[in-house]
Motif scaffolding. Structure first.
Motif, PDB file in Angstrom:
ATOM      1  N   TRP A 153      34.779  36.993  73.040  1.00 14.15           N
ATOM      2  CA  TRP A 153      35.183  37.517  71.740  1.00 14.15           C
ATOM      3  C   TRP A 153      36.457  36.796  71.309  1.00 14.15           C
ATOM      4  O   TRP A 153      37.475  36.844  71.986  1.00 14.15           O
ATOM      5  CB  TRP A 153      35.424  39.024  71.812  1.00 14.15           C
ATOM      6  CG  TRP A 153      35.824  39.619  70.502  1.00 14.15           C
ATOM      7  CD1 TRP A 153      37.076  39.964  70.101  1.00 14.15           C
ATOM      8  CD2 TRP A 153      34.950  39.915  69.404  1.00 14.15           C
ATOM      9  NE1 TRP A 153      37.053  40.464  68.819  1.00 14.15           N
ATOM     10  CE2 TRP A 153      35.763  40.455  68.370  1.00 14.15           C
ATOM     11  CE3 TRP A 153      33.577  39.789  69.201  1.00 14.15           C
ATOM     12  CZ2 TRP A 153      35.221  40.856  67.144  1.00 14.15           C
ATOM     13  CZ3 TRP A 153      33.052  40.198  67.974  1.00 14.15           C
ATOM     14  CH2 TRP A 153      33.861  40.719  66.981  1.00 14.15           C
TER      15      TRP A 153
ATOM     16  N   GLU B  93      39.539  36.323  68.800  1.00 11.04           N
ATOM     17  CA  GLU B  93      40.349  36.980  67.766  1.00 11.04           C
ATOM     18  C   GLU B  93      40.993  35.928  66.871  1.00 11.04           C
ATOM     19  O   GLU B  93      41.311  34.838  67.304  1.00 11.04           O
ATOM     20  CB  GLU B  93      41.451  37.829  68.426  1.00 11.04           C
ATOM     21  CG  GLU B  93      40.934  39.136  68.966  1.00 11.04           C
ATOM     22  CD  GLU B  93      42.039  40.143  69.211  1.00 11.04           C
ATOM     23  OE1 GLU B  93      41.775  41.345  69.049  1.00 11.04           O
ATOM     24  OE2 GLU B  93      43.150  39.725  69.584  1.00 11.04           O
TER      25      GLU B  93
ATOM     26  N   TYR C 231      33.052  34.846  65.831  1.00 12.54           N
ATOM     27  CA  TYR C 231      33.725  35.862  66.632  1.00 12.54           C
ATOM     28  C   TYR C 231      33.133  35.987  68.040  1.00 12.54           C
ATOM     29  O   TYR C 231      33.862  35.951  69.029  1.00 12.54           O
ATOM     30  CB  TYR C 231      33.665  37.220  65.925  1.00 12.54           C
ATOM     31  CG  TYR C 231      34.244  37.208  64.539  1.00 12.54           C
ATOM     32  CD1 TYR C 231      35.622  37.192  64.339  1.00 12.54           C
ATOM     33  CD2 TYR C 231      33.418  37.185  63.412  1.00 12.54           C
ATOM     34  CE1 TYR C 231      36.170  37.166  63.064  1.00 12.54           C
ATOM     35  CE2 TYR C 231      33.951  37.160  62.129  1.00 12.54           C
ATOM     36  CZ  TYR C 231      35.332  37.144  61.960  1.00 12.54           C
ATOM     37  OH  TYR C 231      35.853  37.107  60.697  1.00 12.54           O
TER      38      TYR C 231
ATOM     39  N   MET D  62      35.780  43.742  72.510  1.00 10.11           N
ATOM     40  CA  MET D  62      37.028  43.956  71.794  1.00 10.11           C
ATOM     41  C   MET D  62      38.156  44.406  72.717  1.00 10.11           C
ATOM     42  O   MET D  62      39.333  44.217  72.400  1.00 10.11           O
ATOM     43  CB  MET D  62      36.816  44.957  70.657  1.00 10.11           C
ATOM     44  CG  MET D  62      35.980  44.392  69.514  1.00 10.11           C
ATOM     45  SD  MET D  62      35.702  45.540  68.142  1.00 10.11           S
ATOM     46  CE  MET D  62      37.356  45.673  67.447  1.00 10.11           C
ATOM     47  N   ARG D  63      37.807  44.991  73.848  1.00  8.12           N
ATOM     48  CA  ARG D  63      38.836  45.341  74.841  1.00  8.12           C
ATOM     49  C   ARG D  63      39.258  44.126  75.667  1.00  8.12           C
ATOM     50  O   ARG D  63      40.256  44.196  76.396  1.00  8.12           O
ATOM     51  CB  ARG D  63      38.316  46.446  75.772  1.00  8.12           C
ATOM     52  CG  ARG D  63      38.193  47.808  75.116  1.00  8.12           C
ATOM     53  CD  ARG D  63      37.902  48.885  76.137  1.00  8.12           C
ATOM     54  NE  ARG D  63      37.657  50.188  75.528  1.00  8.12           N
ATOM     55  CZ  ARG D  63      38.610  51.023  75.099  1.00  8.12           C
ATOM     56  NH1 ARG D  63      39.884  50.677  75.213  1.00  8.12           N
ATOM     57  NH2 ARG D  63      38.290  52.189  74.562  1.00  8.12           N
TER      58      ARG D  63
ATOM     59  N   PRO E 123      39.686  40.590  74.436  1.00  7.38           N
ATOM     60  CA  PRO E 123      39.668  39.470  73.489  1.00  7.38           C
ATOM     61  C   PRO E 123      40.052  38.157  74.162  1.00  7.38           C
ATOM     62  O   PRO E 123      40.904  38.117  75.053  1.00  7.38           O
ATOM     63  CB  PRO E 123      40.719  39.883  72.450  1.00  7.38           C
ATOM     64  CG  PRO E 123      41.642  40.798  73.190  1.00  7.38           C
ATOM     65  CD  PRO E 123      40.767  41.554  74.152  1.00  7.38           C
ATOM     66  N   ASN E 124      39.384  37.082  73.745  1.00  2.00           N
ATOM     67  CA  ASN E 124      39.670  35.720  74.215  1.00  2.00           C
ATOM     68  C   ASN E 124      39.470  35.551  75.723  1.00  2.00           C
ATOM     69  O   ASN E 124      40.042  34.640  76.330  1.00  2.00           O
ATOM     70  CB  ASN E 124      41.094  35.303  73.816  1.00  2.00           C
ATOM     71  CG  ASN E 124      41.325  35.416  72.324  1.00  2.00           C
ATOM     72  OD1 ASN E 124      40.514  34.950  71.529  1.00  2.00           O
ATOM     73  ND2 ASN E 124      42.413  36.070  71.937  1.00  2.00           N
TER      74      ASN E 124
ATOM     75  N   CYS F 172      40.956  47.415  66.904  1.00  2.00           N
ATOM     76  CA  CYS F 172      40.967  46.554  65.724  1.00  2.00           C
ATOM     77  C   CYS F 172      41.026  45.093  66.144  1.00  2.00           C
ATOM     78  O   CYS F 172      41.755  44.727  67.074  1.00  2.00           O
ATOM     79  CB  CYS F 172      42.168  46.873  64.829  1.00  2.00           C
ATOM     80  SG  CYS F 172      42.207  48.589  64.253  1.00  2.00           S
ATOM     81  N   SER F 173      40.252  44.269  65.455  1.00  5.29           N
ATOM     82  CA  SER F 173      40.251  42.836  65.718  1.00  5.29           C
ATOM     83  C   SER F 173      39.808  42.114  64.462  1.00  5.29           C
ATOM     84  O   SER F 173      38.654  42.264  64.032  1.00  5.29           O
ATOM     85  CB  SER F 173      39.315  42.490  66.880  1.00  5.29           C
ATOM     86  OG  SER F 173      39.263  41.094  67.093  1.00  5.29           O
TER      87      SER F 173
END
Length: 234
Positions: free
Chosen positions: A232, A234, A221, A173-174, A176-177, A139-140
């Motif tokens: 990515w 968040e 995003y 998504m695994r 993030p940032n 989830c993000s």
């Protein structure tokens, strides 16, 4: 359950089609070959679920490879698609990828390149079919990526993704940032033995943005890290 080792080959030049069929059969694939786009669509509509990969020549009389690719993608997001082009022009490659192809090969090509590209796409399809994860969802923000069903939603609305797009989304998504360079993304999604260049990453990111971003030209995003890669946020 492993994906079937069955390939649809669509090529209007008899000699090239026979070359593809012989080399793929020698590598252990079951091959169904057709000589025009019309037959490729008919066979796919009849037997689509039994194929793992489709190899489509772009330049054919009547229905061309682009139209076949578009037809397949409208009905199936998981089947691997490789486009063949007699041209080296960038626009052919970009057009095929934007329509949902996973890879492209420029003619002339060697047996080893053909089989390596098909093996790489088949591995992705096969891994996706067999993949089991203890973790069910990532989830993000408004996004939920379901690992088991291989699906993505934004604010509860489903977004259809190809296998390549799903793997890119999962990797982002695994992490993030985290700024991810193109070569890392290429290796993660396309594999160590991929023959092509990293421009395929850019085209697939562009396609992914068109599906997930409210304003693809001003991404919120999936952002660009200039001169490096993507991140990515968040």
């Amino acid at each position: 359950m492993a994906a079937p080792r069955k390939i649809l080959v669509c090529e209007d030049e008899d000699a090239i089609r026979e070359f593809e069929v012989i080399n793929l059969q020698r590598s252990g694939y079951e091959v169904v070959d057709v000589s025009c786009g019309e037959d490729a669509i008919r066979v796919f509509d009849e037997e689509g679920d039994s194929f793992s990969v489709a190899i489509l020549d772009i330049m054919m009389p009547g229905i061309d490879g682009f139209a076949v690719c578009k037809h397949i993608r409208e009905k199936n997001n998981t089947l691997g698609i490789i486009m063949l082009s007699a041209k080296s022009q960038e626009m052919d490659k970009v057009n095929g990828l934007m329509l949902g192809a996973d890879d492209y090969i420029t003619k002339p090509f060697s047996p080893s390149e053909l089989v390596a590209r098909v093996d790489a796409v088949y591995r992705r399809v096969s891994m996706s079919s067999a993949k089991q994860e203890p973790e069910n969802e990532l989830c993000s923000g408004p996004f939920v990526l379901n690992i088991r069903s291989r699906s993505l939603t934004r604010d509860g609305q489903k977004i259809d993704l190809t296998q390549v797009e799903f793997q890119l989304m999962e990797h982002f998504m695994r992490n993030p940032n985290v700024a991810l360079d193109r070569s890392t993304l290429l290796t993660t999604v396309w594999g160590d033995s991929y023959f092509g260049d990293d421009k395929i990453v850019d085209v697939n990111v562009r396609r992914l943005r068109m599906k997930i971003e409210p304003e693809p030209s001003n991404p919120k995003y999936l952002t660009t890290v200039w001169g490096f890669g993507y991140k990515w946020v968040e």
